[in-house]
Scaffold this motif. Structure first.
Motif, PDB file in Angstrom:
ATOM      1  N   GLY A 222       0.784  -1.220   0.000  1.00  0.00           N
ATOM      2  CA  GLY A 222       0.000   0.000   0.000  1.00  0.00           C
ATOM      3  C   GLY A 222       0.818   1.274   0.000  1.00  0.00           C
ATOM      4  O   GLY A 222       0.254   2.377  -0.052  1.00  0.00           O
ATOM      5  N   ARG A 223       2.127   1.157   0.048  1.00  0.00           N
ATOM      6  CA  ARG A 223       3.015   2.322   0.110  1.00  0.00           C
ATOM      7  C   ARG A 223       3.542   2.695  -1.269  1.00  0.00           C
ATOM      8  O   ARG A 223       3.527   1.900  -2.205  1.00  0.00           O
ATOM      9  CB  ARG A 223       4.187   2.031   1.043  1.00  0.00           C
ATOM     10  CG  ARG A 223       3.772   1.659   2.467  1.00  0.00           C
ATOM     11  CD  ARG A 223       3.259   2.857   3.232  1.00  0.00           C
ATOM     12  NE  ARG A 223       3.029   2.558   4.638  1.00  0.00           N
ATOM     13  CZ  ARG A 223       3.111   3.442   5.611  1.00  0.00           C
ATOM     14  NH1 ARG A 223       3.414   4.703   5.335  1.00  0.00           N
ATOM     15  NH2 ARG A 223       2.883   3.092   6.862  1.00  0.00           N
ATOM     16  N   SER A 224       4.066   3.904  -1.390  1.00  0.00           N
ATOM     17  CA  SER A 224       4.614   4.380  -2.662  1.00  0.00           C
ATOM     18  C   SER A 224       6.114   4.119  -2.728  1.00  0.00           C
ATOM     19  O   SER A 224       6.837   4.350  -1.758  1.00  0.00           O
ATOM     20  CB  SER A 224       4.335   5.870  -2.845  1.00  0.00           C
ATOM     21  OG  SER A 224       4.866   6.621  -1.766  1.00  0.00           O
ATOM     22  N   VAL A 225       6.556   3.623  -3.891  1.00  0.00           N
ATOM     23  CA  VAL A 225       7.967   3.296  -4.087  1.00  0.00           C
ATOM     24  C   VAL A 225       8.434   3.893  -5.409  1.00  0.00           C
ATOM     25  O   VAL A 225       7.839   3.635  -6.464  1.00  0.00           O
ATOM     26  CB  VAL A 225       8.213   1.776  -4.108  1.00  0.00           C
ATOM     27  CG1 VAL A 225       9.714   1.486  -4.181  1.00  0.00           C
ATOM     28  CG2 VAL A 225       7.587   1.102  -2.900  1.00  0.00           C
TER      29      VAL A 225
ATOM     30  N   GLY B 104       9.825  13.553   1.019  1.00  0.00           N
ATOM     31  CA  GLY B 104       8.754  12.776   1.636  1.00  0.00           C
ATOM     32  C   GLY B 104       7.579  12.485   0.725  1.00  0.00           C
ATOM     33  O   GLY B 104       6.511  12.063   1.199  1.00  0.00           O
ATOM     34  N   LYS B 105       7.756  12.640  -0.593  1.00  0.00           N
ATOM     35  CA  LYS B 105       6.658  12.387  -1.528  1.00  0.00           C
ATOM     36  C   LYS B 105       6.513  10.908  -1.875  1.00  0.00           C
ATOM     37  O   LYS B 105       5.523  10.501  -2.470  1.00  0.00           O
ATOM     38  CB  LYS B 105       6.857  13.221  -2.794  1.00  0.00           C
ATOM     39  CG  LYS B 105       6.714  14.719  -2.543  1.00  0.00           C
ATOM     40  CD  LYS B 105       6.872  15.505  -3.830  1.00  0.00           C
ATOM     41  CE  LYS B 105       6.694  17.004  -3.569  1.00  0.00           C
ATOM     42  NZ  LYS B 105       6.882  17.802  -4.812  1.00  0.00           N
ATOM     43  N   VAL B 106       7.527  10.100  -1.545  1.00  0.00           N
ATOM     44  CA  VAL B 106       7.426   8.650  -1.688  1.00  0.00           C
ATOM     45  C   VAL B 106       7.883   8.009  -0.391  1.00  0.00           C
ATOM     46  O   VAL B 106       8.663   8.593   0.372  1.00  0.00           O
ATOM     47  CB  VAL B 106       8.272   8.119  -2.866  1.00  0.00           C
ATOM     48  CG1 VAL B 106       7.729   8.610  -4.208  1.00  0.00           C
ATOM     49  CG2 VAL B 106       9.744   8.479  -2.705  1.00  0.00           C
ATOM     50  N   ASP B 107       7.387   6.809  -0.144  1.00  0.00           N
ATOM     51  CA  ASP B 107       7.722   6.113   1.099  1.00  0.00           C
ATOM     52  C   ASP B 107       9.026   5.345   1.011  1.00  0.00           C
ATOM     53  O   ASP B 107       9.636   5.029   2.039  1.00  0.00           O
ATOM     54  CB  ASP B 107       6.594   5.144   1.469  1.00  0.00           C
ATOM     55  CG  ASP B 107       5.286   5.856   1.740  1.00  0.00           C
ATOM     56  OD1 ASP B 107       5.292   6.793   2.558  1.00  0.00           O
ATOM     57  OD2 ASP B 107       4.258   5.489   1.129  1.00  0.00           O
ATOM     58  N   ALA B 108       9.448   5.014  -0.215  1.00  0.00           N
ATOM     59  CA  ALA B 108      10.670   4.224  -0.389  1.00  0.00           C
ATOM     60  C   ALA B 108      11.240   4.462  -1.779  1.00  0.00           C
ATOM     61  O   ALA B 108      10.565   4.982  -2.674  1.00  0.00           O
ATOM     62  CB  ALA B 108      10.377   2.738  -0.186  1.00  0.00           C
ATOM     63  N   TRP B 109      12.499   4.072  -1.945  1.00  0.00           N
ATOM     64  CA  TRP B 109      13.190   4.260  -3.225  1.00  0.00           C
ATOM     65  C   TRP B 109      14.032   3.023  -3.508  1.00  0.00           C
ATOM     66  O   TRP B 109      14.898   2.659  -2.730  1.00  0.00           O
ATOM     67  CB  TRP B 109      14.070   5.504  -3.133  1.00  0.00           C
ATOM     68  CG  TRP B 109      14.833   5.848  -4.384  1.00  0.00           C
ATOM     69  CD1 TRP B 109      14.585   5.422  -5.666  1.00  0.00           C
ATOM     70  CD2 TRP B 109      15.969   6.719  -4.465  1.00  0.00           C
ATOM     71  NE1 TRP B 109      15.486   5.970  -6.537  1.00  0.00           N
ATOM     72  CE2 TRP B 109      16.349   6.784  -5.832  1.00  0.00           C
ATOM     73  CE3 TRP B 109      16.689   7.473  -3.533  1.00  0.00           C
ATOM     74  CZ2 TRP B 109      17.427   7.540  -6.271  1.00  0.00           C
ATOM     75  CZ3 TRP B 109      17.757   8.235  -3.972  1.00  0.00           C
ATOM     76  CH2 TRP B 109      18.121   8.269  -5.330  1.00  0.00           C
ATOM     77  N   ALA B 110      13.748   2.360  -4.635  1.00  0.00           N
ATOM     78  CA  ALA B 110      14.548   1.216  -5.077  1.00  0.00           C
ATOM     79  C   ALA B 110      15.622   1.731  -6.020  1.00  0.00           C
ATOM     80  O   ALA B 110      15.309   2.304  -7.075  1.00  0.00           O
ATOM     81  CB  ALA B 110      13.660   0.194  -5.787  1.00  0.00           C
ATOM     82  N   VAL B 111      16.891   1.514  -5.672  1.00  0.00           N
ATOM     83  CA  VAL B 111      17.973   2.130  -6.433  1.00  0.00           C
ATOM     84  C   VAL B 111      19.230   1.289  -6.299  1.00  0.00           C
ATOM     85  O   VAL B 111      19.221   0.235  -5.650  1.00  0.00           O
ATOM     86  CB  VAL B 111      18.182   3.591  -5.956  1.00  0.00           C
ATOM     87  CG1 VAL B 111      18.846   3.631  -4.588  1.00  0.00           C
ATOM     88  CG2 VAL B 111      18.901   4.446  -6.990  1.00  0.00           C
ATOM     89  N   TRP B 112      20.337   1.741  -6.871  1.00  0.00           N
ATOM     90  CA  TRP B 112      21.583   0.987  -6.903  1.00  0.00           C
ATOM     91  C   TRP B 112      22.734   1.903  -6.499  1.00  0.00           C
ATOM     92  O   TRP B 112      22.596   3.104  -6.371  1.00  0.00           O
ATOM     93  CB  TRP B 112      21.818   0.436  -8.329  1.00  0.00           C
ATOM     94  CG  TRP B 112      21.787   1.497  -9.384  1.00  0.00           C
ATOM     95  CD1 TRP B 112      22.827   2.261  -9.832  1.00  0.00           C
ATOM     96  CD2 TRP B 112      20.640   1.958 -10.117  1.00  0.00           C
ATOM     97  NE1 TRP B 112      22.417   3.155 -10.792  1.00  0.00           N
ATOM     98  CE2 TRP B 112      21.069   2.985 -10.990  1.00  0.00           C
ATOM     99  CE3 TRP B 112      19.284   1.593 -10.131  1.00  0.00           C
ATOM    100  CZ2 TRP B 112      20.202   3.651 -11.861  1.00  0.00           C
ATOM    101  CZ3 TRP B 112      18.424   2.268 -10.997  1.00  0.00           C
ATOM    102  CH2 TRP B 112      18.878   3.269 -11.848  1.00  0.00           C
TER     103      TRP B 112
END
Length: 341
Positions: free
Chosen positions: A138-141, A184-192
């Motif tokens: 339910g969170r933004s990534v 704070g506009k997204v709850d998480a960030w998938a990155v490298w």
């Protein structure tokens, strides 16, 4: 000062990521490396990539061919150049070849390195209530579409019993994702890496989960079939790959020296470069292009086909060439890890 410095620094490595994001960017003409003989090997590179590593390790001496370097901003346009025969060989991460294969490009994966996936991470801001992957429901990534991080997010969610449909995916390139993450506009960030190291060094976030155990940690050298049909270019490619393998061994033995060069090449702060080197870059071990490697890449291809991000299913084995495998360990060989990393 740190808050203002880090976002500016983060914009620079867009040109150097080996694993990385999609998008259409052209090449810039790099330097030429002098050598003996009339043959020129056209090599695709990314800023702070193969040329810098080879030069730092002293592996560009006594060449019996010349190297013409072309610098690309990411893997996809580099592989477009390979397909167009403008580049004979170049380095990319584990995901661009899958998308090139899906597009029917004429490419061959000819060499591979296996590294850790510790730098492939899902980050959350400091103070986040998210403590495990399952909490992302339910969170933004934020993630770059079609990137290695995209696959890592899919695989991490699957390991937690979730799918992409269980989260609010925000497809953003790294610069935009950073802004969204820090505001704070997204709850998480998938990155490298080096983005992971930059966020951690700046104390702007923490790691929720990494790609360890869910992604393959592979990077590749990809050649044009036309170059492989030329015996003199094939000999040059074999020599080039040998030099590159020795250079990565040098990086592991000299992390501080390489971090200094990499920082100068890319504009990264030295501390960030060193953290990224120890976490990710220096871990890479040259491995064979073998059946387990092909199966691992096939899984990525099938995943993106199921997500309708590839136009059709592909047989990844058709895009590999194992002729340069001699005396290399299997692709499952364990990466090198620093005790203090």
């Amino acid at each position: 000062m740190r808050r203002r410095l880090v976002p500016a620094a983060l914009l620079l490595p867009l040109a150097l990521l080996l694993t990385a994001c999609g998008g259409s960017s052209s090449a810039s003409t790099g330097s030429d490396t002098d050598g003996k003989g009339s043959l020129t090997l056209n090599v695709g590179d990314q800023k702070g990539g193969s040329e810098a590593i080879l030069r730092a390790a002293g592996e560009l001496k006594d060449l019996n061919y010349k190297i013409k370097w072309s610098t690309f901003t990411s893997g996809p346009p580099l592989l477009e150049a390979v397909n167009a025969k403008a580049v004979d060989i170049g380095g990319v991460g584990n995901t661009p070849p899958v998308f090139a294969a899906g597009a029917g490009s004429k490419i061959k994966v000819v060499a591979a390195w296996h590294g850790t996936s510790q730098g492939d991470a899902v980050l959350v801001p400091n103070g986040s209530k998210l403590k495990r992957t399952g909490d992302l429901k339910g969170r933004s990534v934020a993630v770059a579409q079609g990137s290695s991080a995209h696959y890592q997010l899919v695989a991490s969610l699957k390991a937690a019993g979730l799918t992409l449909g269980d989260v609010q995916v925000k497809y953003l390139q790294p610069a935009d994702a950073l802004a969204a993450f820090t505001s704070g506009k997204v709850d998480a960030w998938a990155v490298w890496d080096p983005y992971t190291s930059q966020v951690l060094q700046a104390k702007q976030g923490t790691v929720l989960t990494t790609g360890e155990g869910v992604t393959n940690g592979l990077t590749f050298q990809v050649a044009a079939p036309s170059a492989l049909q030329d015996s003199t270019k094939t000999a040059a490619i074999e020599d080039y790959l040998g030099r590159l393998r020795r250079a990565y061994d040098w990086v592991y033995d000299h992390p501080e020296a390489w971090a200094k060069v990499w920082a100068e090449e890319t504009g990264l702060p030295y501390e960030v470069a060193l953290a990224s080197v120890k976490r990710t870059n220096a871990s890479r071990v040259a491995v064979a292009v073998d059946k387990p490697l092909i199966a691992s890449e096939q899984e990525i291809a099938d995943t993106f086909a199921d997500l309708k991000l590839l136009p059709h299913r592909v047989d990844f084995a058709e895009f590999t060439d194992a002729r340069f495998n001699a005396n290399l360990p299997p692709s499952t060989a364990k990466p090198r890890v620093y005790k203090d990393s």
